[in-house]
Design a protein around this motif. Structure first.
Motif, PDB file in Angstrom:
ATOM      1  N   ASP A 418     -15.882  -8.412   0.126  1.00  0.00           N
ATOM      2  CA  ASP A 418     -15.782  -6.629  -0.141  1.00  0.00           C
ATOM      3  C   ASP A 418     -14.779  -6.665  -1.777  1.00  0.00           C
ATOM      4  O   ASP A 418     -14.652  -6.824  -2.280  1.00  0.00           O
ATOM      5  CB  ASP A 418     -14.466  -6.149   0.728  1.00  0.00           C
ATOM      6  CG  ASP A 418     -14.640  -6.309   2.433  1.00  0.00           C
ATOM      7  OD1 ASP A 418     -16.714  -6.603   2.292  1.00  0.00           O
ATOM      8  OD2 ASP A 418     -14.418  -6.420   2.797  1.00  0.00           O
ATOM      9  N   GLY A 419     -15.490  -5.494  -2.360  1.00  0.00           N
ATOM     10  CA  GLY A 419     -15.213  -4.805  -3.601  1.00  0.00           C
ATOM     11  C   GLY A 419     -13.753  -4.163  -3.654  1.00  0.00           C
ATOM     12  O   GLY A 419     -13.357  -3.640  -2.238  1.00  0.00           O
ATOM     13  N   TRP A 420     -12.854  -4.543  -4.534  1.00  0.00           N
ATOM     14  CA  TRP A 420     -11.500  -3.826  -4.291  1.00  0.00           C
ATOM     15  C   TRP A 420     -11.108  -3.401  -5.984  1.00  0.00           C
ATOM     16  O   TRP A 420     -11.516  -4.701  -6.663  1.00  0.00           O
ATOM     17  CB  TRP A 420     -10.863  -4.636  -3.733  1.00  0.00           C
ATOM     18  CG  TRP A 420     -10.570  -6.293  -3.853  1.00  0.00           C
ATOM     19  CD1 TRP A 420     -11.079  -6.996  -3.080  1.00  0.00           C
ATOM     20  CD2 TRP A 420     -10.048  -6.897  -5.572  1.00  0.00           C
ATOM     21  NE1 TRP A 420     -10.989  -8.656  -3.728  1.00  0.00           N
ATOM     22  CE2 TRP A 420     -10.353  -8.294  -5.109  1.00  0.00           C
ATOM     23  CE3 TRP A 420      -9.555  -6.901  -6.942  1.00  0.00           C
ATOM     24  CZ2 TRP A 420     -10.034  -9.504  -5.835  1.00  0.00           C
ATOM     25  CZ3 TRP A 420      -9.187  -7.545  -7.245  1.00  0.00           C
ATOM     26  CH2 TRP A 420      -9.248  -9.325  -7.202  1.00  0.00           C
ATOM     27  N   MET A 421     -10.258  -2.836  -6.079  1.00  0.00           N
ATOM     28  CA  MET A 421      -9.487  -2.183  -7.299  1.00  0.00           C
ATOM     29  C   MET A 421      -8.025  -2.276  -7.226  1.00  0.00           C
ATOM     30  O   MET A 421      -7.508  -2.004  -6.646  1.00  0.00           O
ATOM     31  CB  MET A 421     -10.046  -1.207  -7.506  1.00  0.00           C
ATOM     32  CG  MET A 421      -8.977  -0.523  -9.349  1.00  0.00           C
ATOM     33  SD  MET A 421     -10.456   0.913  -9.549  1.00  0.00           S
ATOM     34  CE  MET A 421      -9.148   1.541 -10.993  1.00  0.00           C
ATOM     35  N   VAL A 422      -7.550  -2.766  -8.240  1.00  0.00           N
ATOM     36  CA  VAL A 422      -6.266  -3.592  -8.276  1.00  0.00           C
ATOM     37  C   VAL A 422      -5.585  -2.573  -9.663  1.00  0.00           C
ATOM     38  O   VAL A 422      -6.026  -2.622 -10.914  1.00  0.00           O
ATOM     39  CB  VAL A 422      -5.396  -4.192  -8.074  1.00  0.00           C
ATOM     40  CG1 VAL A 422      -6.048  -5.589  -6.893  1.00  0.00           C
ATOM     41  CG2 VAL A 422      -6.079  -5.684  -9.435  1.00  0.00           C
ATOM     42  N   LYS A 423      -4.146  -2.496  -9.628  1.00  0.00           N
ATOM     43  CA  LYS A 423      -3.796  -1.696 -10.801  1.00  0.00           C
ATOM     44  C   LYS A 423      -2.079  -2.851 -11.276  1.00  0.00           C
ATOM     45  O   LYS A 423      -1.393  -3.120 -10.412  1.00  0.00           O
ATOM     46  CB  LYS A 423      -3.072  -0.530 -10.785  1.00  0.00           C
ATOM     47  CG  LYS A 423      -1.769  -0.147 -11.851  1.00  0.00           C
ATOM     48  CD  LYS A 423      -1.338   1.646 -11.102  1.00  0.00           C
ATOM     49  CE  LYS A 423      -0.423   2.669 -11.884  1.00  0.00           C
ATOM     50  NZ  LYS A 423       1.054   1.944 -12.295  1.00  0.00           N
ATOM     51  N   LEU A 424      -1.697  -2.990 -12.352  1.00  0.00           N
ATOM     52  CA  LEU A 424      -0.810  -3.689 -12.480  1.00  0.00           C
ATOM     53  C   LEU A 424       0.034  -2.444 -13.749  1.00  0.00           C
ATOM     54  O   LEU A 424      -0.468  -1.585 -14.699  1.00  0.00           O
ATOM     55  CB  LEU A 424      -1.147  -4.991 -13.566  1.00  0.00           C
ATOM     56  CG  LEU A 424      -2.079  -5.794 -13.118  1.00  0.00           C
ATOM     57  CD1 LEU A 424      -2.718  -5.728 -13.234  1.00  0.00           C
ATOM     58  CD2 LEU A 424      -1.541  -7.446 -12.886  1.00  0.00           C
ATOM     59  N   ASP A 425       1.567  -2.859 -13.933  1.00  0.00           N
ATOM     60  CA  ASP A 425       1.960  -2.017 -14.597  1.00  0.00           C
ATOM     61  C   ASP A 425       3.023  -3.221 -15.401  1.00  0.00           C
ATOM     62  O   ASP A 425       3.215  -4.107 -15.159  1.00  0.00           O
ATOM     63  CB  ASP A 425       3.338  -2.005 -13.834  1.00  0.00           C
ATOM     64  CG  ASP A 425       3.212  -0.163 -12.710  1.00  0.00           C
ATOM     65  OD1 ASP A 425       2.387   0.492 -13.027  1.00  0.00           O
ATOM     66  OD2 ASP A 425       3.566  -0.484 -11.505  1.00  0.00           O
ATOM     67  N   VAL A 426       3.221  -2.835 -16.579  1.00  0.00           N
ATOM     68  CA  VAL A 426       3.466  -3.000 -18.301  1.00  0.00           C
ATOM     69  C   VAL A 426       4.480  -2.886 -18.864  1.00  0.00           C
ATOM     70  O   VAL A 426       4.879  -1.641 -18.891  1.00  0.00           O
ATOM     71  CB  VAL A 426       2.013  -3.098 -19.230  1.00  0.00           C
ATOM     72  CG1 VAL A 426       2.368  -4.500 -20.614  1.00  0.00           C
ATOM     73  CG2 VAL A 426       0.774  -3.911 -18.493  1.00  0.00           C
ATOM     74  N   PRO A 427       5.728  -3.274 -18.874  1.00  0.00           N
ATOM     75  CA  PRO A 427       6.763  -2.618 -19.809  1.00  0.00           C
ATOM     76  C   PRO A 427       6.430  -1.946 -20.840  1.00  0.00           C
ATOM     77  O   PRO A 427       5.055  -2.799 -21.675  1.00  0.00           O
ATOM     78  CB  PRO A 427       7.876  -3.994 -19.929  1.00  0.00           C
ATOM     79  CG  PRO A 427       7.804  -5.531 -19.971  1.00  0.00           C
ATOM     80  CD  PRO A 427       5.712  -4.772 -19.183  1.00  0.00           C
ATOM     81  N   PHE A 440      -3.689  -0.687  -4.311  1.00  0.00           N
ATOM     82  CA  PHE A 440      -4.688  -1.811  -3.910  1.00  0.00           C
ATOM     83  C   PHE A 440      -6.083  -0.897  -2.906  1.00  0.00           C
ATOM     84  O   PHE A 440      -6.015  -0.994  -2.094  1.00  0.00           O
ATOM     85  CB  PHE A 440      -4.534  -3.027  -3.381  1.00  0.00           C
ATOM     86  CG  PHE A 440      -5.219  -3.863  -2.451  1.00  0.00           C
ATOM     87  CD1 PHE A 440      -5.853  -4.950  -3.504  1.00  0.00           C
ATOM     88  CD2 PHE A 440      -5.759  -3.912  -0.917  1.00  0.00           C
ATOM     89  CE1 PHE A 440      -7.240  -5.667  -2.743  1.00  0.00           C
ATOM     90  CE2 PHE A 440      -6.670  -4.833  -0.520  1.00  0.00           C
ATOM     91  CZ  PHE A 440      -7.173  -5.913  -1.326  1.00  0.00           C
ATOM     92  N   LEU A 441      -6.931  -0.755  -3.510  1.00  0.00           N
ATOM     93  CA  LEU A 441      -7.958  -0.043  -3.108  1.00  0.00           C
ATOM     94  C   LEU A 441      -9.076  -0.287  -2.412  1.00  0.00           C
ATOM     95  O   LEU A 441      -9.824  -1.803  -3.369  1.00  0.00           O
ATOM     96  CB  LEU A 441      -8.623   0.841  -3.931  1.00  0.00           C
ATOM     97  CG  LEU A 441      -9.825   1.386  -3.859  1.00  0.00           C
ATOM     98  CD1 LEU A 441      -9.350   2.014  -3.259  1.00  0.00           C
ATOM     99  CD2 LEU A 441      -9.636   2.569  -5.375  1.00  0.00           C
ATOM    100  N   GLN A 442      -9.680  -0.792  -1.642  1.00  0.00           N
ATOM    101  CA  GLN A 442     -10.997  -1.213  -0.659  1.00  0.00           C
ATOM    102  C   GLN A 442     -12.073   0.260  -0.839  1.00  0.00           C
ATOM    103  O   GLN A 442     -11.937   0.925  -0.468  1.00  0.00           O
ATOM    104  CB  GLN A 442     -10.613  -1.728   0.738  1.00  0.00           C
ATOM    105  CG  GLN A 442      -9.841  -3.501   0.223  1.00  0.00           C
ATOM    106  CD  GLN A 442      -9.153  -3.872   1.512  1.00  0.00           C
ATOM    107  OE1 GLN A 442      -8.482  -3.186   2.027  1.00  0.00           O
ATOM    108  NE2 GLN A 442      -9.869  -4.373   2.475  1.00  0.00           N
ATOM    109  N   PHE A 443     -13.176  -0.638  -1.659  1.00  0.00           N
ATOM    110  CA  PHE A 443     -14.114   0.522  -1.773  1.00  0.00           C
ATOM    111  C   PHE A 443     -14.775   0.632  -0.148  1.00  0.00           C
ATOM    112  O   PHE A 443     -14.481  -0.496   0.634  1.00  0.00           O
ATOM    113  CB  PHE A 443     -14.988   0.124  -2.901  1.00  0.00           C
ATOM    114  CG  PHE A 443     -14.521  -0.048  -3.666  1.00  0.00           C
ATOM    115  CD1 PHE A 443     -14.056   1.686  -4.615  1.00  0.00           C
ATOM    116  CD2 PHE A 443     -14.085  -0.813  -5.165  1.00  0.00           C
ATOM    117  CE1 PHE A 443     -13.328   1.930  -5.484  1.00  0.00           C
ATOM    118  CE2 PHE A 443     -13.967  -0.428  -6.137  1.00  0.00           C
ATOM    119  CZ  PHE A 443     -12.786   0.610  -6.569  1.00  0.00           C
ATOM    120  N   GLU A 444     -15.655   0.793   0.172  1.00  0.00           N
ATOM    121  CA  GLU A 444     -16.638   1.756   0.762  1.00  0.00           C
ATOM    122  C   GLU A 444     -16.991   0.572   1.732  1.00  0.00           C
ATOM    123  O   GLU A 444     -17.433  -0.659   0.351  1.00  0.00           O
ATOM    124  CB  GLU A 444     -17.856   2.529   0.691  1.00  0.00           C
ATOM    125  CG  GLU A 444     -18.516   2.604   1.835  1.00  0.00           C
ATOM    126  CD  GLU A 444     -19.443   3.826   1.169  1.00  0.00           C
ATOM    127  OE1 GLU A 444     -20.725   3.627   1.705  1.00  0.00           O
ATOM    128  OE2 GLU A 444     -19.219   4.676   0.793  1.00  0.00           O
TER     129      GLU A 444
END
Length: 467
Positions: A418-427, A440-444
C-alpha cells in the motif's frame, strides 16, 4: 495610481532568505495506479499544518482523465530562479504544477488557484505534440529555470536514445523545443540541475525508455549498460563540455542535488547499485582548479539475507541491496538525506564539509526484508521503503513516500504494498531526526505516492542566483 508588478512572495533571491519563509501548510503528492490499467493516476493535496484538524490527511484530489500515465517528477511553473538578474520574470506566479507521465509521455498543467486544495487541469500536452516538437519521449523531471521550464526525457518515441531536455514557456506552456545544441557523446539521461553562478548544467544517467519501462533488465544491468556517468554542460551555450565517468560497475546514476548557494560549485548524486558488491553510494562532484571532478564520499553496504525471503531477482545474491533511489539536500547545504529503498533505511548526514560527510541519523520504515513498522502502527508490516524525499525550506521537516516506479515496485516487492507517506522532525542544528507519530498517511487503496512538492516551495523546487 497605476498597478505595479510585484514578485511572487514565495520567490526569494537567496536560499538564506528562503529559509525564513512561512512553514508550508499543504503538500502536493503524485499518486499512481501500480497496475497502470485499473484507474487514472491522481494528484493528492495533503494537509501538513499541525494546527489543522485535518493534519496528515488528504484534503483534495484531482484524478487525471487518462489511464496509464505513471505520474512522475512534477514541479512548479516558476520559482525563485525568476529573480535572476539576466532573465528576470518577477511577474510570473508560482501557481501551476507541470506534471509529466513517464509512461504515456503526456504532460498535465494543473492550476492551484483560486483554491490550493482543489487543483484543476487547465491544459494537457498530448504525447504526439511532445514527440513532434522535441523528438523525445518519457518526460521525467521538471525544473523551473530563469527563462522557462526545463523538462528531462529518458529517450525517443521508439524507446531508444538519446534522452535529453526540452523547454516549455512558463506562462503559455507551449513547447519551445529541444534544449541541446551540441550533445557531444551524451546518450543516456535522467536528472539535471545547474550551477547558475557558474553557467553550468549537470546531467545524470539512468536508461532509455525500453530499458526501464518493463522493470529492471538484469542482463543489461550485469553488462553495465545502465548509466554510470555525469555530464557537464555550458548552460548558456547549451553545449556538452565533458563527461565525468564513475566506472561501469556503478549502475544507475540518478538524483542530482547541487549546493543551493550559487557560489558553491559542488553537489551530490546517488548511485543505485554497485555490480561489485550490491552496495549503493553517494558521490560528490566539484570544481577545483578550474577542473570538474567527482569522487565517492558515502558507501552503504548491502545487508546479508536469507534467500528464502528475497524476491526472485535477488535470491541468487543472498543479500538486500540498499538501492539508493533518492537524495535531498537542505537549503543551507549542511544536511543530506538518503533513501535506501531496498533495506528500508533513511539516512541523514552532516555535509558541512561536503568532502567528508558524517552520519547523524537513521530510521527504518518498510524494506524488502525488514518491513519495519511506523511508531503509530507497530502492528502493521510496511511494504516499499523510503523513496521520494522532500525537505521544508527551513530544514525542520522532512517528508517521504514509498513507491519507486510501478514495474520496479513489482520486481523488488512482488507481494505488493500500500502507498504511504510520513513526516520526520529535525532539530534546529540539523542533526538527528524523529518520525512524527501523528503523521502516517495511508493513501486510497490501489494508489501509491511518489513525488512530493510543498506549497510555496521546498528544498528541491527552487534555484537561486544570490548566496
Amino acid at each position: 495610481m497605476a498597478a505595479r508588478f510585484r514578485p511572487d512572495p514565495t520567490f526569494y533571491p537567496s536560499p538564506t532568505m528562503a529559509m525564513q519563509a512561512p512553514p508550508e501548510q499543504l503538500a502536493y503528492v503524485a499518486l499512481l495506479d501500480p497496475t497502470g490499467a485499473k484507474r487514472p493516476d491522481a494528484m493528492a493535496v495533503v494537509d501538513v499544518d499541525p494546527a489543522s484538524k485535518s493534519f496528515a490527511q488528504v484534503v483534495g484530489q484531482v484524478d487525471m482523465p487518462n489511464i496509464g500515465d505513471e505520474l512522475h517528477h512534477f514541479g512548479w511553473n516558476a520559482c525563485s530562479a525568476c529573480l535572476c538578474p539576466y532573465a528576470p520574470h518577477p511577474h510570473v506566479e508560482r501557481r501551476y504544477l507541470v506534471v509529466p507521465g513517464i509512461n504515456s509521455s503526456r504532460i498535465y498543467i494543473l492550476d492551484t488557484q483560486p483554491d490550493p486544495k482543489r487543483p484543476h487541469i487547465v491544459r494537457t500536452i498530448e504525447p504526439d505534440e511532445v514527440f513532434r516538437k522535441t523528438g523525445y519521449a518519457s518526460p521525467h523531471t521538471t525544473h523551473c529555470g530563469p527563462e522557462g521550464i526545463y523538462v528531462s526525457a529518458l529517450g525517443s518515441p521508439d524507446g531508444g536514445g538519446p534522452g535529453g531536455i526540452f523547454m516549455l514557456d512558463h506562462e503559455s506552456f507551449d513547447i519551445r523545443g529541444r534544449w541541446e545544441i551540441d550533445r557531444g557523446p551524451q546518450v543516456l539521461h535522467y536528472d539535471f540541475w545547474w550551477h547558475l553562478g557558474h553557467d553550468t548544467l549537470i546531467s545524470s544517467e539512468w536508461g532509455t525508455p525500453s530499458m526501464v519501462r518493463n522493470g529492471l533488465d538484469a542482463e543489461a544491468l550485469l553488462a553495465g549498460r545502465y548509466g554510470h556517468a555525469l555530464h557537464v554542460w555550458d548552460l548558456r551555450r547549451r553545449k556538452h563540455v565533458e563527461r565525468l565517468e564513475l566506472g561501469a560497475e556503478q549502475q544507475m546514476v540518478l538524483e542530482l542535488r547541487p549546493a543551493h548557494n550559487p557560489t558553491r560549485p559542488w553537489g551530490f548524486v546517488g548511485v543505485v547499485v554497485s555490480l561489485k558488491d550490491l552496495s549503493a553510494s553517494v558521490w560528490l562532484w566539484f570544481l577545483e582548479g578550474g577542473k570538474w571532478q567527482i569522487k565517492k564520499v558515502i558507501e552503504i553496504p548491502a545487508e546479508p539475507a536469507d534467500p528464502a525471503v528475497l524476491p526472485p531477482l535477488l535470491k541468487g545474491f543472498g543479500a538486500v541491496p540498499p538501492l539508493v533511489t533518492d537524495i535531498n539536500l537542505s537549503l543551507d547545504d549542511k544536511t543530506l538525506y538518503v533513501s535506501c529503498w531496498g533495506t528500508g533505511e533513511f539516512l541523514q548526514y552532516d555535509v558541512s564539509d561536503p568532502h567528508n560527510p558524517k552520519k547523524t541519523g537513521s530510521v527504518h520504515l518498510g524494506g524488502i526484508v525488514r518491513q519495519a513498522a511506523h511508531p503509530s502502527r507497530p502492528d502493521l508490516k510496511l511494504g516499499g521503503g523510503p523513496q521520494m524525499v522532500e525537505i521544508s525550506r527551513d530544514g525542520r521537516r522532512v517528508y517521504f513516500t514509498n513507491s519507486l516506479y510501478a514495474p520496479w515496485d513489482e520486481q523488488f516487492y512482488p507481494g505488493g504494498f500500500d502507498g504511504w507517506m510520513v513526516k520526520l522532525d529535525v532539530p534546529a542544528d540539523g542533526k538527528g531526526m524523529a518520525l512524527d507519530p501523528k503523521f502516517f498517511l495511508q493513501f486510497e487503496p490501489g494508489l501509491r505516492g511518489h513525488q512530493v512538492r510543498l506549497q510555496g516551495g521546498d528544498a528541491s523546487s527552487d534555484s537561486y542566483c544570490y548566496p
